[in-house]
Design an enzyme around this catalytic site. Structure first.
Site, mmCIF file in Angstrom:
data_model
loop_
_atom_site.group_PDB
_atom_site.id
_atom_site.type_symbol
_atom_site.label_atom_id
_atom_site.label_comp_id
_atom_site.label_asym_id
_atom_site.label_seq_id
_atom_site.Cartn_x
_atom_site.Cartn_y
_atom_site.Cartn_z
ATOM 1 N N GLY A 1 0.812 -1.209 0.000
ATOM 2 C CA GLY A 1 0.000 0.000 0.000
ATOM 3 C C GLY A 1 0.846 1.259 0.000
ATOM 4 C CB SER B 1 3.981 -11.196 1.830
ATOM 5 O OG SER B 1 3.155 -12.077 1.084
ATOM 6 C CE LYS C 1 2.575 -11.436 -7.063
ATOM 7 N NZ LYS C 1 1.921 -10.190 -6.616
ATOM 8 C CG ASN D 1 2.180 -14.541 -4.759
ATOM 9 O OD1 ASN D 1 3.376 -14.371 -4.583
ATOM 10 N ND2 ASN D 1 1.345 -13.534 -4.945
ATOM 11 C CE LYS E 1 0.358 -9.423 5.233
ATOM 12 N NZ LYS E 1 1.258 -10.150 4.312
#
Length: 303
Positions: A13, A256, A185, A189, A78
């Site tokens: 962000g 992450s 993606k 991920n 999140k």
């Protein structure tokens, strides 16, 4: 002036908020619950270092009632926080469009419960929080956005937001159908994040033996689930996986989910590997490796 509010001003962000604040024709707000971070942003600006050096002047708040009407929202919380965050700020987007740049699949459905115009999105740039008001920009990359089919924003708005992000230094592509980019993606991920979270390895080391073959098999299951939905991937997740593993790209980047595990936080496993399992069940495709990784990460969370 275009007014944009970033909902969830963590690592990703902050990349959007700080860069968009560099535009002369944009007013940027940020909603986040971390008091120290918000105070630092308001006092000294939002600083990015690493892959880019930026100091953005952003209006930050922990109180959703302070948000003015906004043309665009960019949700970067999140995934577990999506519903509560968007419900709190929905009043600011009565006439605006809200875009997810979050990990995984399923966030747009949650956003659409609270706002009318929704944009599906996926982004590659990544970073990590260094302290209040300061984010280290680890990797650059492209963002892809498009109308969320069940509750779409007009394509004109999608293009306008993409143009603003691109001019701000975050190359963004507006697509009529962004599902292929999002699932590329997601599949990437699902392999990188879950395996890194369980092993403590950076992305580049996950892409090496002995975990490389496991990552490939996890991505193969994701491909099968995407194909069952009629989604055409915009590029190979495996090629993206190897590209990110280069020394000069993201070899040393901690995904992450690994960052969350190390900090003792809840992970986004339900929106990554768990989402592949769930969408697979809806379309008659089994994903046993993704199911196993989901269970293992949830066990790790409990520990």
């Amino acid at each position: 002036m275009t007014r944009v509010c970033v909902v969830g001003c963590g690592a990703v962000g902050s990349l959007f908020a700080a860069n968009l604040a560099s535009l002369d024709d944009a007013e940027v707000w940020a909603y986040d619950l971390w008091d120290d971070h918000v105070s630092a942003i308001n006092e000294d600006g939002l600083r990015l270092s690493g892959a880019g050096e930026v100091l953005g002047r952003v209006h930050a708040t922990t109180d959703p009632a302070e948000l003015p009407p906004c043309d665009y929202g960019i949700v970067a919380t999140k995934s577990m926080q999506t519903s509560a965050a968007v419900e709190a700020v929905a009043h600011a987007f009565a006439g605006g469009a809200v875009c997810s740049v979050q990990n995984g699949a399923g966030n747009e459905e949650l956003i659409a419960e609270h706002v009318r115009e929704v944009i599906r999105g996926t982004t590659f740039p990544a970073g990590h929080l260094a302290g209040p008001g300061h984010v280290v920009w680890d990797t650059k990359g492209d963002t892809h956005i498009g109308p969320f089919e069940p509750s779409p924003a007009p394509m004109e708005k999608v293009r306008e937001l993409a143009d603003a992000c691109t001019r701000a230094g975050l190359p963004t592509v507006a697509l009529e159908d962004a599902r292929g980019a999002q699932w590329r993606k997601l599949i990437f991920n699902a392999a990188s994040n879950a395996i890194a979270a369980l092993t403590g390895l950076t992305h580049g080391r996950v892409a090496e033996p002995p975990t490389r073959d496991l990552a490939w098999a996890v991505m193969a299951e994701g491909r099968a689930v995407a194909e069952a939905q009629g989604i055409v991937l915009d590029m190979s997740p495996e090629e993206l996986f190897d590209y990110a593993a280069r020394k000069e790209v993201a070899y040393d980047h901690k995904p992450s989910m690994l960052q969350d595990v190390e900090a003792g936080r809840e992970t986004e496993i339900d929106f990554l590997n768990g989402a592949i399992v769930a969408f697979g069940e809806r379309h008659g495709v089994d994903a046993p490796l993704n199911r196993a990784l989901t269970a293992l990460v949830k066990g790790l969370e409990r520990s």
